[in-house]
Design a protein around this motif. Sequence first.
Motif, short mmCIF file in Angstrom:
data_model
loop_
_atom_site.label_atom_id
_atom_site.label_comp_id
_atom_site.label_asym_id
_atom_site.label_seq_id
_atom_site.Cartn_x
_atom_site.Cartn_y
_atom_site.Cartn_z
N GLY A 1 0.79 -1.22 0.00
CA GLY A 1 0.00 0.00 0.00
C GLY A 1 0.82 1.26 0.00
O GLY A 1 0.29 2.36 0.15
N LEU A 2 2.13 1.12 -0.17
CA LEU A 2 3.03 2.28 -0.20
C LEU A 2 3.35 2.64 -1.65
O LEU A 2 3.52 1.74 -2.50
N PRO A 3 3.46 3.91 -1.98
CA PRO A 3 3.75 4.28 -3.36
C PRO A 3 5.16 3.91 -3.77
O PRO A 3 6.12 4.22 -3.07
N GLY A 4 5.27 3.21 -4.90
CA GLY A 4 6.58 2.99 -5.48
C GLY A 4 7.06 1.56 -5.55
O GLY A 4 7.08 0.85 -4.56
N PHE A 5 7.41 1.13 -6.77
CA PHE A 5 8.13 -0.12 -6.96
C PHE A 5 9.00 0.02 -8.20
O PHE A 5 8.78 0.90 -9.04
N ALA A 6 10.01 -0.83 -8.31
CA ALA A 6 10.95 -0.72 -9.42
C ALA A 6 11.71 -2.03 -9.59
O ALA A 6 11.93 -2.75 -8.61
N PRO A 7 12.15 -2.34 -10.81
CA PRO A 7 13.08 -3.46 -11.00
C PRO A 7 14.40 -3.15 -10.31
O PRO A 7 14.69 -1.99 -9.97
N PHE A 8 15.22 -4.18 -10.13
CA PHE A 8 16.50 -3.97 -9.44
C PHE A 8 17.45 -5.11 -9.77
O PHE A 8 17.04 -6.18 -10.22
N ASP A 9 18.72 -4.88 -9.50
CA ASP A 9 19.78 -5.86 -9.69
C ASP A 9 20.56 -5.95 -8.39
O ASP A 9 21.39 -5.09 -8.08
N ALA A 10 20.23 -6.95 -7.57
CA ALA A 10 20.90 -7.15 -6.28
C ALA A 10 20.81 -8.63 -5.95
O ALA A 10 19.74 -9.12 -5.60
N PRO A 11 21.91 -9.36 -6.06
CA PRO A 11 21.86 -10.81 -5.90
C PRO A 11 21.29 -11.27 -4.57
O PRO A 11 20.62 -12.31 -4.51
N ASP A 12 21.51 -10.52 -3.49
CA ASP A 12 21.12 -10.98 -2.16
C ASP A 12 19.73 -10.54 -1.74
O ASP A 12 19.20 -11.06 -0.75
N VAL A 13 19.14 -9.59 -2.43
CA VAL A 13 17.83 -9.08 -2.03
C VAL A 13 16.74 -9.87 -2.75
O VAL A 13 16.77 -10.00 -3.97
N PRO A 14 15.75 -10.40 -2.02
CA PRO A 14 14.71 -11.20 -2.66
C PRO A 14 13.71 -10.34 -3.41
O PRO A 14 13.56 -9.14 -3.14
N GLU A 15 13.01 -10.95 -4.34
CA GLU A 15 11.89 -10.29 -5.01
C GLU A 15 10.90 -9.80 -3.96
O GLU A 15 10.55 -10.52 -3.03
N GLY A 16 10.50 -8.53 -4.10
CA GLY A 16 9.58 -7.95 -3.14
C GLY A 16 10.25 -7.28 -1.96
O GLY A 16 9.58 -6.62 -1.16
N GLY A 17 11.56 -7.45 -1.84
CA GLY A 17 12.29 -6.77 -0.77
C GLY A 17 12.48 -5.30 -1.07
O GLY A 17 12.34 -4.85 -2.21
N GLY A 18 12.79 -4.53 -0.05
CA GLY A 18 13.06 -3.12 -0.25
C GLY A 18 14.38 -2.92 -0.98
O GLY A 18 15.31 -3.71 -0.84
N MET A 19 14.45 -1.86 -1.77
CA MET A 19 15.66 -1.59 -2.54
C MET A 19 15.87 -0.09 -2.63
O MET A 19 14.94 0.70 -2.47
N HIS A 20 17.11 0.31 -2.88
CA HIS A 20 17.44 1.72 -3.00
C HIS A 20 18.71 1.86 -3.81
O HIS A 20 19.43 0.88 -4.04
N GLY A 21 18.98 3.06 -4.24
CA GLY A 21 20.17 3.34 -5.04
C GLY A 21 19.86 4.16 -6.26
O GLY A 21 20.74 4.83 -6.80
N GLY A 22 18.61 4.13 -6.71
CA GLY A 22 18.24 4.83 -7.92
C GLY A 22 17.66 6.20 -7.68
O GLY A 22 17.89 6.84 -6.65
N LEU A 23 16.86 6.65 -8.63
CA LEU A 23 16.30 7.99 -8.61
C LEU A 23 14.79 7.99 -8.39
O LEU A 23 14.13 9.00 -8.65
N HIS A 24 14.22 6.88 -7.94
CA HIS A 24 12.80 6.86 -7.64
C HIS A 24 12.51 7.82 -6.49
O HIS A 24 13.33 7.99 -5.59
N ARG A 25 11.35 8.42 -6.51
CA ARG A 25 10.96 9.35 -5.45
C ARG A 25 11.11 8.74 -4.06
O ARG A 25 11.56 9.39 -3.12
N ALA A 26 10.71 7.46 -3.92
CA ALA A 26 10.76 6.80 -2.62
C ALA A 26 12.19 6.50 -2.18
O ALA A 26 12.45 6.35 -0.99
N GLU A 27 13.13 6.40 -3.12
CA GLU A 27 14.53 6.18 -2.78
C GLU A 27 15.23 7.47 -2.34
O GLU A 27 16.12 7.46 -1.49
#
Length: 484
Positions: free
Chosen positions: A357-383
């Motif tokens: 229910g939170l705004p924001g999702f994005a594809p990602f490349d991180a071997p250790d982070v599971p699908e659906g996990g939180g991610m950061h590093g890009g330019l998304h508003r939530a990041e």
Amino acid sequence: MTRVIMVALDGMRPDMVDAAATPNLFALAAEGTRFANARSVFPSETRVATPSLITGCRPGGHGMVANTLFDASVAPDRLLRTKLVDDVLAMAAGAESPLQRASLAERMAPFGLRFALVSAGTAGAARLLHPAAERLGSFRWNVEDSDGATAAEVRDALGATPDAAVPNIPRVEFAGRVLLEHVLPRHAPDVALLWLSEPDVSFHWGGLRAPHAQDALRAADAVLGRIRAWRDAQPDAAEIAIIVLSDHGHVTGRGKRCLRSELQRAGFRAGTGMGPDVDVVVAPAAAPGLWLRDLGIAPQIAEFLASQPWAGPLLARDTSILPEGRAMPLALLGSGHARSADLVATFAGDEAADEWGLPGFAPFDAPDVPEGGGMHGGLHRAELATVLVMQGGPFRRGAVAQEAADLTDIVPTVLHLLGLPSAGMEGRPLHAAFDATADAPPAREVVTLPGGFVLEAMRGPNGRFYPSAMHRAARAPRRPAFAQ
């Protein structure tokens, strides 16, 4: 003389601060000054953010350009991981630190003031936050420390450090004890920084509103509550300011992929080190870096990525390696440096609500982070959106500051509070924290990016550029607003 306690909640999204989940942070924000337009740097990664915070400069100034990067002069056959002290020191090439700007502790020391760091994060991040601890004879402790005088000092005082866990509550609580029961009473620093690894760890390994992530968030907030209680019990409580910050936000990762594998399938010789059979070194991330053996293949890589529905616009250290208008310069974001990748890829995120229910999702490349996990590093508003609250001491009460701010503006504000100069820093003191008349909403602008994307940004009072959100354009793309 004012003292300052800084508390970093790694990865905290400002839209997740509320009276139920984070009562102590919510109360501090209501009673102090909350910065509504606080942002991270790019890439919005911890070991880029930490030196940006502590030096008051963006990556192009201090030189730490990614959590994971390639530097052929240091390790031609592999990627460097800055969470590891050995890799951080390898990048320093015999110097004290790879940072090319002075840290907060180094700026305080000539004036006889003391800085102390207590960190529940990685050992590499702690080294970047306080690289001169040994030379200055000041306190730096990290939960991963097991050797040395400081580790022994903490062990003798409080016992063994708990093992790492998900959620990392035992280490977060222990780090709080190190600050409150040992560092503040024994070392009495003028500025102390407590770095908490939650909610970042739990956001990554399970999702933003997973039950264990909520437990971790409550635990981190409880540590903050104990810090405030300690402050309020001191005879000089009115002179002790608390600053709460986060280094970046989080976006829900949806559409996990490996960019190196995608490039390999497209016929490019991609790898994680520049071996004889590799033309492109790829560092996995939410904004993966690409280092090229031959810059002549950059247009082909750009063409491939432009054809992928999951790919966002490209950024480049030198945009002249691509046809005009095909990449945004890293320098526009304050991120261009000799260590920067030749190209930085981004992913095409979305601002719709995720499964939490939170705004924001994005594809990602991180071997250790599971699908659906939180991610950061890009330019998304939530990041990019971060928490920044200043309470106590001379800070305004019950205020919401509108001026643009990012991580590089925090230490200049601390120095201003201490009566010390901040010359040479890119950031500037946030006077809106002290004076309502100094506050002003930022000018807003939109930069058109390649591939039908736009970048929302703010301009500070001195004309400084603060990126806020990248997303797909509402209509057909126009000519890019940046120069080659």
